[in-house]
Scaffold this motif. Structure first.
Motif, mmCIF file in Angstrom:
data_model
loop_
_atom_site.group_PDB
_atom_site.id
_atom_site.type_symbol
_atom_site.label_atom_id
_atom_site.label_comp_id
_atom_site.label_asym_id
_atom_site.label_seq_id
_atom_site.Cartn_x
_atom_site.Cartn_y
_atom_site.Cartn_z
ATOM 1 N N MET B 1 0.816 -1.202 0.000
ATOM 2 C CA MET B 1 0.000 0.000 0.000
ATOM 3 C C MET B 1 0.861 1.269 0.000
ATOM 4 O O MET B 1 0.350 2.341 -0.294
ATOM 5 C CB MET B 1 -0.914 0.037 1.243
ATOM 6 C CG MET B 1 -1.925 -1.081 1.283
ATOM 7 S SD MET B 1 -3.168 -0.936 -0.001
ATOM 8 C CE MET B 1 -4.381 0.090 0.836
ATOM 9 N N GLN B 3 3.004 2.579 -1.863
ATOM 10 C CA GLN B 3 3.075 3.377 -3.078
ATOM 11 C C GLN B 3 1.803 4.183 -3.288
ATOM 12 O O GLN B 3 1.768 5.105 -4.079
ATOM 13 C CB GLN B 3 3.394 2.500 -4.303
ATOM 14 C CG GLN B 3 2.303 1.554 -4.720
ATOM 15 C CD GLN B 3 2.348 0.246 -3.957
ATOM 16 O OE1 GLN B 3 2.855 0.185 -2.837
ATOM 17 N NE2 GLN B 3 1.829 -0.817 -4.543
ATOM 18 N N GLU B 4 0.723 3.815 -2.590
ATOM 19 C CA GLU B 4 -0.499 4.608 -2.679
ATOM 20 C C GLU B 4 -0.557 5.651 -1.566
ATOM 21 O O GLU B 4 -1.538 6.369 -1.442
ATOM 22 C CB GLU B 4 -1.724 3.697 -2.621
ATOM 23 C CG GLU B 4 -1.809 2.796 -3.851
ATOM 24 C CD GLU B 4 -3.033 1.910 -3.842
ATOM 25 O OE1 GLU B 4 -3.886 2.083 -2.959
ATOM 26 O OE2 GLU B 4 -3.118 1.048 -4.722
ATOM 27 N N TYR B 5 0.464 5.721 -0.766
ATOM 28 C CA TYR B 5 0.541 6.690 0.332
ATOM 29 C C TYR B 5 -0.630 6.565 1.305
ATOM 30 O O TYR B 5 -1.067 7.552 1.873
ATOM 31 C CB TYR B 5 0.601 8.135 -0.187
ATOM 32 C CG TYR B 5 1.543 8.349 -1.330
ATOM 33 C CD1 TYR B 5 2.891 7.970 -1.219
ATOM 34 C CD2 TYR B 5 1.101 8.919 -2.503
ATOM 35 C CE1 TYR B 5 3.758 8.164 -2.277
ATOM 36 C CE2 TYR B 5 1.974 9.117 -3.564
ATOM 37 C CZ TYR B 5 3.299 8.731 -3.458
ATOM 38 O OH TYR B 5 4.145 8.918 -4.485
ATOM 39 N N TYR B 89 -5.286 10.654 -2.820
ATOM 40 C CA TYR B 89 -4.369 9.541 -3.083
ATOM 41 C C TYR B 89 -5.098 8.370 -3.740
ATOM 42 O O TYR B 89 -4.600 7.753 -4.670
ATOM 43 C CB TYR B 89 -3.703 9.073 -1.775
ATOM 44 C CG TYR B 89 -2.716 10.067 -1.186
ATOM 45 C CD1 TYR B 89 -2.072 11.003 -1.994
ATOM 46 C CD2 TYR B 89 -2.435 10.060 0.173
ATOM 47 C CE1 TYR B 89 -1.181 11.915 -1.443
ATOM 48 C CE2 TYR B 89 -1.533 10.968 0.730
ATOM 49 C CZ TYR B 89 -0.911 11.902 -0.078
ATOM 50 O OH TYR B 89 -0.036 12.794 0.445
ATOM 51 N N ARG B 90 -6.302 8.078 -3.246
ATOM 52 C CA ARG B 90 -7.071 6.952 -3.805
ATOM 53 C C ARG B 90 -7.386 7.189 -5.281
ATOM 54 O O ARG B 90 -7.269 6.295 -6.115
ATOM 55 C CB ARG B 90 -8.391 6.775 -3.050
ATOM 56 C CG ARG B 90 -8.212 6.216 -1.671
ATOM 57 C CD ARG B 90 -9.459 5.485 -1.185
ATOM 58 N NE ARG B 90 -9.110 4.756 0.021
ATOM 59 C CZ ARG B 90 -9.380 5.199 1.263
ATOM 60 N NH1 ARG B 90 -10.042 6.307 1.431
ATOM 61 N NH2 ARG B 90 -8.995 4.495 2.311
ATOM 62 N N ALA B 93 -4.309 7.094 -7.559
ATOM 63 C CA ALA B 93 -3.803 5.742 -7.798
ATOM 64 C C ALA B 93 -4.701 4.946 -8.727
ATOM 65 O O ALA B 93 -4.237 4.053 -9.440
ATOM 66 C CB ALA B 93 -3.654 5.008 -6.466
ATOM 67 N N SER B 94 -6.008 5.247 -8.745
ATOM 68 C CA SER B 94 -6.945 4.373 -9.458
ATOM 69 C C SER B 94 -7.650 5.031 -10.632
ATOM 70 O O SER B 94 -8.097 4.354 -11.553
ATOM 71 C CB SER B 94 -8.024 3.903 -8.481
ATOM 72 O OG SER B 94 -8.823 5.021 -8.108
#
Lengths: 218, 501
Positions: B1, B3-5, B89-90, B93-94
C-alpha cells in the motif's frame, strides 16, 4: 377479468395486467397499452401510442401500424410486433432470465436510444421501407449489458457506444430470427425468406459489468 | 500500500497477556485482518484490511482486542483534512469515482438537535400513557375532503385505500441484494409483529416472503427489477422510487458480484450481470408522465393499494412535492440527505441534497398553503436516529417516518460504512452464505421489535407530556416545537418559534 368489448379513442391502460383472453383494439389506444401484461393477447388494428407493453411479463401485443415512445420498456417476457415504426427509447431496460426472453420486433425503423440499458431479450428491427439508411436513430444500445439487437440493414447506426459489439449473424442468430420473422409475416403479410435474405447486423454488449472499472472504494 | 501513500486508519490493539491464540478473531473477520503466525506462536494483524466493524472485538472470548483510531496522522489543517488527502491519493492511484456507503458523513447541522419538544404544566395537564390510552395507529393515504350521505342519511364510505399502521414507524427501502436474505426476513417478521411495513427496495420480493405481503411495501424503480403482476399484488402498498436521499439524481448499480443465487432469481437477471437502475425513469419526464405510472399501478391492482412516490430532499422539494401530490400519489416519502445507502459516489452522498427537517417543513407548509395537504400523507426519512427525531418529524408535519440505518444497527450493524465491499461481517450487507448465516432472523426480528416497541413507548410518553393523546393531534403541531440556536431564516422555514418565545 371481464373482457371489455369496445374501447374509447385514446383510452389508457387497455389490457393492463391481463393474464388471458384476446383484446382487439380498433381505434388508437392511449398510453400504457398492455402494461404489466401477463399472458393475454392484444391486437391493435391501427397505431398505438407511448409505453405499449410497459414492464410486460408474458403474452403478445400486435400493432398494425406504428407504436410510440418507450415501446416495450423494461419488458421481462412475451412479444411485441409492430408493423411500421417505433418511437424513441424502444425496448430500453429489457431483461431476460432463463426461459423468459422478451421479444420486440419492429417492421420499419426506430427512433434514438433503441435498447438503451438493455439487460436481456431480443430486439429485431427489419428496416422495411428504409433500406437506404440505418433503421435506428442515435445512441442505439447505450448502457447495454445484456441481450441482443438485430438490425436488417447494410448501414450501421451512428454514434454506437463503446460497449456495443457489432457482428455478422451466426447460424444461432439466424435460428433465433427465423421464427420472429415468420410470426411477423404471419401477422402482417410479406415473404419471410426474402426478409431473411437481407443483410443483418447483430449488436451485443461486450461486457455484462459496464461499471466495473468506474469506482474506487473509499 | 505504501506506493499509494495510504496508511491504516485503525490500529488493532491485541493484549497478548490475554490472547490465547484461539483464532476466533481470524474466523470472524471476512476482511482477513487476523492470522496465526506459527513461527512467532501468536496472532498477528494486517491493519490495512481493517474497517473497524468490531466483529472480532465482540467475539473475542478473552476481551483481548480493541480497535482504535490510528494516531498516525497527516499534517492536517482546517482546510486539508486527513480524509481530503486520502481521497486524492485513492483517486490518483486508481482513476476511479470514490464510492462510499451509508449516509452523509460531513459536518452539516442536524436540525433535530436544535429542536426542543414542549410539555404541559398546570393547565392542559399531561397524560400518563401507562394509565390512559394513547393512540399511535396511523392511516397513510388520501383523506377525502367531503363526506357524502345517502338518502337515508347513512355515510357513503368512499375512503381511498389506506395503509394502516399500529405505529408511525416503517422500515425504509433496502433491496434483497444490497442486504441479505436473513436481514430481509428479520425486517419482514418484525414488521408483521409490529403491525407496520418494511420495504423491498428495488430488488423484487423473494418467493419465501410473499406471506408477509400485508406488511410489505413493494418498490418500483427505474430498473423495474422484479416487477410483475404477482409482485405488485403481493404488497400492501406500492412505492415508486424517484430519488434517494443518499444519492439524489443518480440511479443504482448493484455489481454483478452480488447478483448470485436467489438474488439473481428474485431480480430475474442472470448471475454475475450488473443490475443497473438508471438515474431517471425513462418514461417519466413530467408530472403527467408520473401520473401515468401511478395510475397504471393503480389500474393493475384495481385501485386497492395506495401508491407512494419517494423523492429525495433537494432544493425545490416543496414545488416538486406539490406536483407529486397532484400526480395521484396517495403518499409522498421524502428522503433527506443523511439517509443511508449500500453504495453511493462519495461526492454525491456528501454534497447533494438538503436536510430532511427543512425539506419536510417546507413541503408540509406548501401543501397546506395550496389546500392539498389532506390529499397525501407524508413519510419522512433520512436519518431518524431516535424516537425524539421521529416525534419531531411528526410535529413538523410528517404522518410517519421511515427508518433504515437505525434498523440495521438493531440487527448488529456497527456503521463501519463498508457495505459496498460485500464482506459485511455482521451478515447484513453481504451475499456470502457463511456471512449471511451469522444473522439469525429470530434474534434479528426480536431486536427490531424491541427497538420499535421502545421507540413507540417513548413517543407515547413525550406526547403524553404535551397533553396529546394521538399521533393525529401531534401531526404538524409546530407550536409544540421550539428552536434553539437557529437563525430567523431557519426558524421561518421550520415554522417554529425560538426557545423562550
Amino acid at each position: 377479468m371481464a373482457v371489455q368489448e369496445t374501447y374509447a379513442l385514446g383510452q389508457r391502460y387497455i389490457g393492463c395486467g391481463a393474464q388471458w383472453g384476446k383484446i382487439t383494439v380498433t381505434q388508437v389506444p392511449g398510453n400504457a397499452l398492455g402494461a404489466y401484461l401477463d399472458g393475454g393477447e392484444i391486437e391493435v388494428l391501427c397505431s398505438a401510442q407511448d409505453a405499449t407493453g410497459d414492464t410486460m411479463n408474458a403474452g403478445e401485443i400486435v400493432v398494425h401500424g406504428s407504436a410510440g415512445d418507450a415501446t416495450g420498456y423494461a419488458m421481462r417476457g412475451g412479444a411485441i410486433y409492430v408493423r411500421d415504426n417505433g418511437g424513441y427509447r424502444c425496448g430500453i431496460h429489457m431483461k431476460e432470465y432463463r426461459d423468459k426472453v422478451p421479444v420486440l420486433v419492429v417492421g420499419g425503423s426506430c427512433g434514438s436510444f433503441l435498447g438503451e440499458y438493455q439487460a436481456g431479450g431480443t430486439i429485431l428491427v427489419l428496416g422495411i421501407g428504409c433500406e437506404d439508411r440505418a433503421p435506428v436513430g442515435n445512441f442505439c444500445g447505450t448502457g447495454m449489458h445484456g441481450g441482443r439487437i438485430y438490425l436488417r440493414t447494410r448501414f450501421l447506426p451512428p454514434n454506437l457506444p463503446e460497449q456495443v459489439a457489432v457482428a455478422e449473424p451466426q447460424s444461432a442468430d439466424l435460428e433465433r430470427i427465423r421464427p420472429l420473422v415468420g410470426r411477423f409475416c404471419e401477422k402482417f403479410g410479406g415473404d419471410p425468406e426474402s426478409l431473411l435474405a437481407g443483410h443483418f447486423f447483430v449488436l451485443t454488449p461486450n461486457t455484462s459489468n459496464p461499471y466495473h472499472q468506474l469506482y474506487v472504494n473509499n | 500500500m505504501a506506493q499509494e501513500y495510504l496508511y491504516p486508519e485503525f490500529q488493532v490493539v491485541r493484549d497478548l497477556s490475554r490472547c490465547t491464540g484461539c483464532r476466533a478473531c481470524a474466523a470472524q473477520c471476512a476482511n482477513g485482518v487476523h492470522r496465526y503466525d506459527a513461527d512467532r506462536g501468536q496472532m498477528v494483524s494486517d491493519e490495512t484490511r481493517c474497517v473497524n466493524c468490531h466483529r472480532c472485538v465482540a467475539f473475542c472470548p478473552e476481551r483481548a482486542l480493541k480497535i482504535v483510531k490510528d494516531r498516525q496522522c497527516f499534517r492536517e489543517n482546517d482546510n486539508w483534512s486527513g480524509d481530503a488527502i486520502r481521497e486524492i491519493y485513492r483517486q490518483a492511484a486508481s482513476g476511479g469515482v470514490l464510492l462510499s456507503s451509508m449516509g452523509n458523513a460531513k459536518e452539516y447541522p442536524v436540525y433535530w438537535d436544535r429542536l426542543l419538544i414542549n410539555a404541559s404544566q398546570v393547565t392542559n395537564p399531561s397524560i400518563d400513557p401507562l394509565r390512559e390510552p394513547m393512540e399511535t395507529k396511523t392511516f397513510l393515504g388520501k383523506k377525502p375532503d367531503t363526506l357524502r350521505r345517502d338518502a337515508a342519511g347513512r355515510l357513503v364510505p368512499e375512503l381511498p385505500p389506506q395503509l394502516e399502521l399500529d405505529t408511525p414507524i416503517l422500515f425504509s427501502a433496502m433491496s434483497y441484494g444490497s442486504i441479505s436474505y436473513n436481514a430481509h426476513e428479520s425486517l419482514a417478521r418484525a414488521a408483521q409483529a409490529l403491525g407496520t411495513c418494511y420495504n423491498t427496495g428495488e430488488g423484487g420480493l423473494h418467493r419465501d416472503f410473499y406471506r408477509y405481503g400485508a406488511n410489505t411495501i413493494v418498490q418500483v424503480a427505474s430498473g423495474r427489477f422484479g416487477v410483475h403482476r404477482d409482485y405488485l399484488e403481493a404488497g400492501a402498498a406500492i412505492e415508486i422510487k424517484i430519488g434517494q436521499g443518499a444519492k439524489p439524481g443518480i440511479g443504482g448499480h448493484l455489481p454483478g458480484a452480488k447478483i448470485v443465487g436467489d438474488v439473481s432469481a428474485t431480480r430475474m437477471i442472470p448471475e454475475g450481470s450488473d443490475a443497473i437502475s438508471p438515474a431517471p425513469h425513462h418514461d417519466i419526464y413530467s408530472i403527467e408522465d408520473l401520473r401515468q405510472l401511478v395510475y397504471s399501478l393503480k389500474e393493475v391492482t384495481r385501485g386497492e393499494k395506495p401508491v407512494i412516490v419517494k423523492i429525495a430532499a433537494v432544493h425545490n422539494v416543496a414545488a416538486i412535492a406539490s406536483g407529486v401530490a397532484r400526480s395521484g400519489a396517495d403518499i409522498i416519502a421524502i428522503d433527506g440527505f443523511r439517509g443511508g445507502t449500500g453504495a453511493a459516489p462519495t461526492r454525491i452522498r456528501d454534497n447533494v441534497g438538503i436536510p430532511i427537517e427543512l425539506a419536510l417543513a417546507a413541503v408540509d407548509q406548501r401543501l397546506r398553503d395550496e389546500g392539498i395537504r389532506s390529499s397525501v400523507s407524508l413519510i419522512a426519512g433520512g436519518s431518524i436516529r431516535s424516537s425524539a427525531d421521529a416525534l419531531k418529524a411528526i410535529l413538523l408535519g410528517a404522518d410517519a417516518v421511515y427508518i433504515a440505518t437505525a434498523a440495521l444497527l438493531a440487527l448488529g450493524c456497527h456503521l463501519c460504512r463498508s457495505c459496498h465491499s460485500g464482506r459485511c461481517n455482521w451478515g447484513i450487507a453481504t451475499q456470502r452464505p457463511e456471512l449471511v448465516a451469522r444473522l439469525d432472523p429470530d434474534e434479528g426480528a426480536q431486536r427490531l421489535v424491541n427497538l420499535v416497541t421502545a421507540w413507540t413507548h417513548e413517543i407515547k410518553e413525550m406526547m403524553g407530556g404535551m397533553g396529546i393523546n394521538s399521533i393525529e393531534a401531534a401531526r404538524g403541531n409546530r407550536m409544540m416545537l421550539r428552536g434553539v440556536g437557529l437563525n430567523e431564516i431557519e426558524l421561518g422555514i421550520l415554522g417554529v418559534k425560538h426557545a423562550g418565545q
